[in-house]
Scaffold this motif. Structure first.
Motif, PDB file in Angstrom:
ATOM      1  N   ASP A 197      -3.335  -0.519  11.437  1.00 36.45           N
ATOM      2  CA  ASP A 197      -1.960  -0.160  11.115  1.00 36.45           C
ATOM      3  C   ASP A 197      -1.273  -1.304  10.363  1.00 36.45           C
ATOM      4  O   ASP A 197      -0.169  -1.161   9.874  1.00 36.45           O
ATOM      5  N   ASN A 198      -1.951  -2.472  10.304  1.00 36.63           N
ATOM      6  CA  ASN A 198      -1.409  -3.625   9.597  1.00 36.63           C
ATOM      7  C   ASN A 198      -2.402  -4.111   8.539  1.00 36.63           C
ATOM      8  O   ASN A 198      -2.611  -5.300   8.371  1.00 36.63           O
ATOM      9  N   TRP A 199      -3.027  -3.156   7.871  1.00 35.41           N
ATOM     10  CA  TRP A 199      -4.035  -3.473   6.867  1.00 35.41           C
ATOM     11  C   TRP A 199      -3.472  -4.465   5.863  1.00 35.41           C
ATOM     12  O   TRP A 199      -2.415  -4.263   5.281  1.00 35.41           O
ATOM     13  N   SER A 295      -7.091   5.308  -0.429  1.00 36.09           N
ATOM     14  CA  SER A 295      -6.042   5.226   0.595  1.00 36.09           C
ATOM     15  C   SER A 295      -6.636   5.311   1.987  1.00 36.09           C
ATOM     16  O   SER A 295      -7.658   5.976   2.195  1.00 36.09           O
ATOM     17  N   THR A 296      -5.997   4.639   2.930  1.00 35.16           N
ATOM     18  CA  THR A 296      -6.454   4.737   4.312  1.00 35.16           C
ATOM     19  C   THR A 296      -6.334   6.175   4.789  1.00 35.16           C
ATOM     20  O   THR A 296      -5.391   6.886   4.439  1.00 35.16           O
ATOM     21  N   PHE A 308      -2.030   2.988   3.570  1.00 39.83           N
ATOM     22  CA  PHE A 308      -2.081   1.913   2.593  1.00 39.83           C
ATOM     23  C   PHE A 308      -3.062   2.307   1.501  1.00 39.83           C
ATOM     24  O   PHE A 308      -3.994   3.075   1.738  1.00 39.83           O
ATOM     25  N   SER A 309      -2.888   1.744   0.316  1.00 35.28           N
ATOM     26  CA  SER A 309      -3.761   2.105  -0.792  1.00 35.28           C
ATOM     27  C   SER A 309      -4.216   0.873  -1.561  1.00 35.28           C
ATOM     28  O   SER A 309      -3.523  -0.149  -1.604  1.00 35.28           O
ATOM     29  N   MET A 310      -5.406   0.977  -2.144  1.00 34.24           N
ATOM     30  CA  MET A 310      -5.884  -0.015  -3.093  1.00 34.24           C
ATOM     31  C   MET A 310      -6.265   0.743  -4.363  1.00 34.24           C
ATOM     32  O   MET A 310      -6.540   1.949  -4.317  1.00 34.24           O
TER      33      MET A 310
END
Length: 356
Positions: A197-199, A295-296, A308-310
């Protein structure tokens, strides 16, 4: 003594099976300091950084194999013999390597599962793993001790089928590794069962990007008119699942965890830690850059965590512009095909039956 006795029993029970062709690798594991955002990426306009050249706040301890991350790609054909000599140059830690997806028929002592099939390889010693390349498909390898995997001891392993049923549908292959990044993976793992949850950040083929000169977006290059087999490998340590989609490009799933399936067309693929999904993708758009979003994707009971996304870009040969932000690149309509999730859509999967 218990671990040694287990290895002896496994050898007596199963013996060691040899094949004619031997593919050899030499791995050296060492401790080093890397740039947290792009550990070993070395680009023409953005060179790899060492020591004091790494910006403040970007330094991170890493354990690397042959000074690269992801680690070296192991490749072989089905039924070849893979031989990997591992030299542990870590000063204060043992190690083992696990070959994720290899069945180890006849060689269970080579599986690398710490205190199950193998004792730790002590510091400043070496060990040679030798096993049959079986079954075919996309695999990966990683350390099986502590958080060494998340510190960098991991890499792709591809066993090519001698009779690939999809070979006529693509011209080339691309390996795409997906990993989560943590400055202190051990501390994060111990602090919370919901650490994802804190990636902190994610890396695609060992690189994080934000479009700046220092941290350009990762690029996967293709040529217009050609089709590709993308071997997606989720090497994350603490983020369970991710969803991958490529702007303007449909995907066709042809393999799950190394097993061929009847092709499934989709607009995105969700895969979880340790899983591999092979997809076919054709470069049918105009020459340009097309956003890749990773994305997660969490499974129950953690559906309420943040997303979150990269990002990376699929770059066609001949594209002149360099993407500076996620709104850059070609503007295309999103895929209209349904998503595919290896967990929730498994009921629609049919194994591919090869004809004799």
């Amino acid at each position: 003594m218990t671990c040694l006795w287990s290895t002896v029993v496994l050898l007596l029970l199963f013996g060691e099976q040899l094949t004619a062709d031997v593919v050899k690798y030499h791995f050296v594991i060492r401790e080093t300091v890397v740039n947290y955002f792009r550990p070993t990426v070395d680009l023409q306009n953005s060179r790899r950084q060492y020591g004091a050249d790494i910006p403040a706040g970007a330094q991170r301890l890493a354990h690397l194999v042959n000074d690269q991350y992801p680690g070296p790609v192991i490749s072989a054909f089905e039924d070849d013999e893979i031989e990997v000599t591992v030299q542990n140059d870590l000063s204060d830690s043992g190690t083992t390597l696990h070959w994720h997806g290899v069945h180890q028929r006849g060689t269970p002592q080579m599986d690398g599962a710490f205190m199950v099939s193998q004792c730790a390889l002590p510091p400043l010693q070496s060990l040679t793993y030798r096993f049959r390349a079986d079954p075919g498909g996309t695999k990966w390898w990683h350390s099986h001790i502590g958080v060494q995997h998340e510190l960098g001891v991991a890499g792709p392993l591809v066993i090519y089928s001698r009779h690939d049923p999809f070979k006529s549908f693509y011209a080339e292959g691309r390996i795409v590794t997906l990993t989560d990044g943590w400055r202190d993976p051990g501390g994060m793992q111990a602090s919370s069962s919901r650490s994802f949850d804190n990636w902190e950040l994610g890396l695609i083929n060992g690189q994080w990007g934000n479009g700046t000169d220092q941290y350009p977006y990762p690029l996967i290059t293709v040529r217009s008119g050609k089709c590709y087999r993308l071997r997606l490998i989720n090497m994350a340590g603490q983020v369970p699942g991710v969803t991958v989609q490529i702007a303007g490009h449909d995907l066709t799933v042809v393999s799950l965890d190394g097993s061929d399936i009847v092709p499934l067309s989709t607009g995105s693929v969700s895969l979880y830690s340790g899983e591999r999904v092979d997809v076919l993708m054709c470069a049918k758009q105009a020459v340009g850059n097309y956003l890749i979003t990773v994305s997660t994707h969490q499974q129950r009971p953690f559906d309420d965590v943040s997303v979150f996304s990269m990002y990376a870009f699929l770059q066609y040969e001949g594209a002149s512009d360099v993407p500076r932000n996620v709104t850059g690149g070609a503007r295309v309509s999103p895929s209209q095909l349904p998503p595919f999730d290896t967990m929730t859509n498994i009921s629609v999967v049919t194994p591919f039956e090869r004809t004799p």
